[in-house]
Scaffold this active site. Structure first.
Site, PDB file in Angstrom:
ATOM      1  N   ASP A 259     128.147-170.366 -10.432  1.00 35.43           N
ATOM      2  CA  ASP A 259     129.178-169.594 -10.924  1.00 35.43           C
ATOM      3  C   ASP A 259     129.854-170.862  -9.883  1.00 35.43           C
ATOM      4  OD1 ASP A 259     131.559-167.976  -9.874  1.00 35.43           O
ATOM      5  OD2 ASP A 259     130.155-165.862 -10.284  1.00 35.43           O
ATOM      6  N   HIS A 313     135.192-169.197 -13.836  1.00 32.76           N
ATOM      7  CA  HIS A 313     133.523-168.978 -12.354  1.00 32.76           C
ATOM      8  C   HIS A 313     132.315-169.925 -12.753  1.00 32.76           C
ATOM      9  CE1 HIS A 313     134.388-164.661 -10.711  1.00 32.76           C
ATOM     10  NE2 HIS A 313     134.555-164.952 -12.235  1.00 32.76           N
ATOM     11  N   GLU A 384     137.143-163.327 -15.837  1.00 34.13           N
ATOM     12  CA  GLU A 384     138.442-163.619 -14.951  1.00 34.13           C
ATOM     13  C   GLU A 384     139.175-164.930 -15.166  1.00 34.13           C
ATOM     14  OE1 GLU A 384     137.384-160.994 -10.935  1.00 34.13           O
ATOM     15  OE2 GLU A 384     135.529-162.451 -11.172  1.00 34.13           O
TER      16      GLU A 384
END
Ligand code: NAG
Ligand code: NAG
Length: 616
Positions: A259, A313, A384
């Site tokens: 991540d 990420h 995201e």
């Protein structure tokens, strides 16, 4: 002092015998009576040995589903038991050679699990003196296993069904297992292990004398996600997670391995990634360790699914780009104020304007395929993305303008779509030109009006992480997308603790109790949004542990026993809610603890011993 003790067995009948109570581990006045009307074990003072049995025997035989977890499709159990010892298991296997060698491992695990029923795993297993000592010593449990198919890797089409027939004749109980595949036979052994319990008075195991099971899962994808980038998780902790998953017939360990926070995977082609991106030199996964986990999972009926989350990420680990003349592979890395460029600190996204980024992405995919392969699925992440990060990065803005893409939201979504198409192509190339379905989280790219433009339904499976009230569920199914449920209102296991950015509770509070996990029925949810969907599009579900606030220390208690509730939901998708499952669930939690899983307590032990009396 003399005590009467009764054990009903098929062959000995119910003998009333006088034991010298000094041979008992504990001089307990309590026995258990199976109440035929409610199928519950009632704890009573042991005055009538004819109807009172030990805790273990009552639990094994009283409920029509015994203490089986997850509940099999069709079950018939005898109410008789015989004592036996885990050292007396024999087996005969008929299977293709590759499957036979896997079965050897599965049988060894099965026998080890039998041993783990003892209160002290390694203690001497001589049964206590008494009339059943020789019965226990002489009894043999024989496994007769037939597997027809040579498949030794899971896919979404693997037939995990099995039949299991247990019959006892004299001193031998024979478990006859038939399954098309190794994976079904492994499940059968797990079920068989749940026909046994440690009996305190005898200091031996009991096994049900006869049973018939026909069983297969409702959903082919039954997953647990673990994030090892927010915090690092040791290999031994991951092994224990796989052990616990296999006890619940969960078949996918979704490894969210990287991540923005850290990049713990050692890449031979790019050692810079861990050099810059690992938390420390001890917090790195090497190829041999990842391959070990993949094999450890395979033996336990579990696919280890890699996720390389992109284009958001990402971040830490990519800082070497400019020094090596490749420019910025990622942008907005650790940029502040973070709230303007990402959903949690630290920020970072891949640099769409840098063609070298795709070279590096291809290298990452190649190494992942090598570690995890042969893969049948790949998780691309894709959640995201923050457009403001890209739209405030000069290099990207200039590139958007120079190429006449524009700077609107749609222009950025177009470029994200282009990125995803290239990512799929690079993965396919890395995978020897074998295309496998890619999984993506729900995102702005998967919204109605966009998804069909960028993500062909043949190529992608969508993992739904938004709430059960999100109409996207219906949209996806009506557009023929295969889906995996991970709606956070039921299946996010990180919810319900204190906040880690600021004060108060964390973002998805409250905590999701096992009842909430159990009651999340994907078919029922989907039916609220679509009346015409094909149920085969629902591949299953997955509980997620994002590890902002957990690592190996808290891992077991976050996952277990809640993921056991998930296991039964995904295996059988029962029509009933948690209430009917509770007593088996509480018992199964105890079994996992005996197997070394530090699962949370759900209730006082009094409730386990006084079944059905802990309801509001
Ligand atoms: C069962 O195992 C015990 C040792 O745990 C051994 O003494 C006994 O002979 C075995 N019984 C049979 C029938 O093999
Ligand atoms: C990007 O920034 C420009 C102004 O510099 C603005 O006009 C445009 O709306 C922004 N795009 C997005 C998607 O926010």
């Amino acid at each position: 002092m003399k005590e009467k003790y009764c054990i009903s067995t098929l062959f000995l009948g119910c003998l009333l015998v006088q034991f010298d109570s000094s041979v008992f581990a504990q001089d307990s006045p309590w026995g258990y009576r199976c109440d035929g009307d409610t199928s519950k074990c009632i704890k009573e003072e042991a005055t009538d040995p004819l109807i009172q049995t030990s805790f273990a025997q009552c639990k094994l035989t009283c409920n029509p589903y015994g203490v089986l977890w997850p509940k099999p499709t069709s079950v018939s159990l005898d109410d008789q038991v015989v004592p036996f010892l885990p050292s007396n298991v024999t087996s005969a296997v008929v299977a293709p050679p590759n499957v036979a060698s896997l079965l050897d491992e599965a049988i060894a695990i099965f026998i080890d699990n039998l041993h783990k029923n003892y209160p002290k795993y390694s203690q001497d297993m001589t049964p206590r003196a008494g009339p059943y000592k020789s019965a226990a010593n002489n009894h043999i449990l024989h496994l007769d296993i037939t597997v027809t198919n040579s498949d030794d890797r899971l896919s979404l089409h693997t037939d995990e069904s099995y039949s299991l027939a247990l019959a006892t004749n004299g001193d031998v109980s024979t478990a006859t297992i038939h399954s098309p595949t190794y994976f079904g036979a492994r499940h059968a052994l797990e079920t068989l292990s749940q026909f046994t319990e440690y009996d305190e008075p005898l200091h031996a195991l009991l096994i049900i004398t006869s049973a018939t099971i026909e069983d297969s899962p409702v959903f082919p994808y039954r997953g647990v996600l673990l994030d090892t980038a927010r915090n690092f998780v040791q290999i031994t902790d991951i092994e224990r997670t796989l052990d616990a998953m296999s006890a619940n017939k969960l078949n996918t360990f979704h490894w969210h391995i990287t991540d923005t926070h850290s990049f713990p995977v050692y890449l031979t082609s790019r050692p810079e990634m861990t050099h810059y991106g690992a938390y420390s030199s001890r917090e790195i996964y090497y190829a041999r360790e990842i391959m070990h986990i993949v094999e450890y999972g395979r033996i336990r009926g579990i696919r280890v699914l890699p996720e390389y989350d992109a284009p958001a990420h990402v971040g830490n680990g990519f800082q070497w780009g400019p020094k090596e003349g490749l420019g910025d592979i990622a942008v907005c890395v650790n940029k502040e104020p973070w709230a303007s460029y990402c959903v949690e600190p630290p920020c970072g996204q891949l640099n769409l304007a840098n063609p070298k980024m795709y070279d590096v992405l291809g290298e990452i995919y190649s190494e992942f395929v090598n570690f995890f392969g042969p893969i049948d699925l790949f998780h691309f992440g894709g959640d995201e993305v923050n457009l403001n990060c890209w739209n405030t990065t000069e290099e990207i803005v200039n590139w958007m303008i120079e190429n006449d893409f524009g700077l609107s939201e749609d222009s950025y979504y177009d470029q994200w779509g282009v990125f995803q198409a290239r990512a799929l192509q690079l993965l396919t190339t890395a995978n020897g030109d074998q295309k496998v379905p890619g999984i993506l989280w729900t995102s702005h790219l998967t919204e109605a009006g966009r998804i069909e433009k960028y993500l062909p339904s043949d190529d992608y499976i969508i993992q739904i992480w938004t709430e059960e009230t999100d109409p996207i569920i219906g949209e996806l199914l009506d557009k023929n997308y295969r889906v995996i449920f991970s709606n956070y209102d039921h299946w996010y296991l990180d919810c319900g603790f204190g906040a880690w950015v600021g004060e108060g509770n964390n973002w998805c509070s409250p905590y999701k109790g096992w009842q909430t996990v159990y009651d999340n029925n994907p078919i029922e949810i989907a039916s609220r949004y679509s009346t015409t969907f094909d149920p085969a599009l629902i591949l299953g579900g997955e509980a997620a542990l994002w590890t902002e606030q957990a690592d190996g220390e808290a891992l077991d208690s976050r996952l277990w026993p809640r993921c056991a509730a998930l296991g039964e939901r995904l295996w059988g998708n029962p029509a009933h809610n948690w209430v009917l499952a509770e007593s088996r669930f509480i018992h199964h939690r105890q079994r996992m603890v005996r197997r070394g899983i530090q699962a949370d307590r759900i209730q006082p032990q009094w409730c386990h011993q006084n079944e059905g009396l802990c309801y509001a």
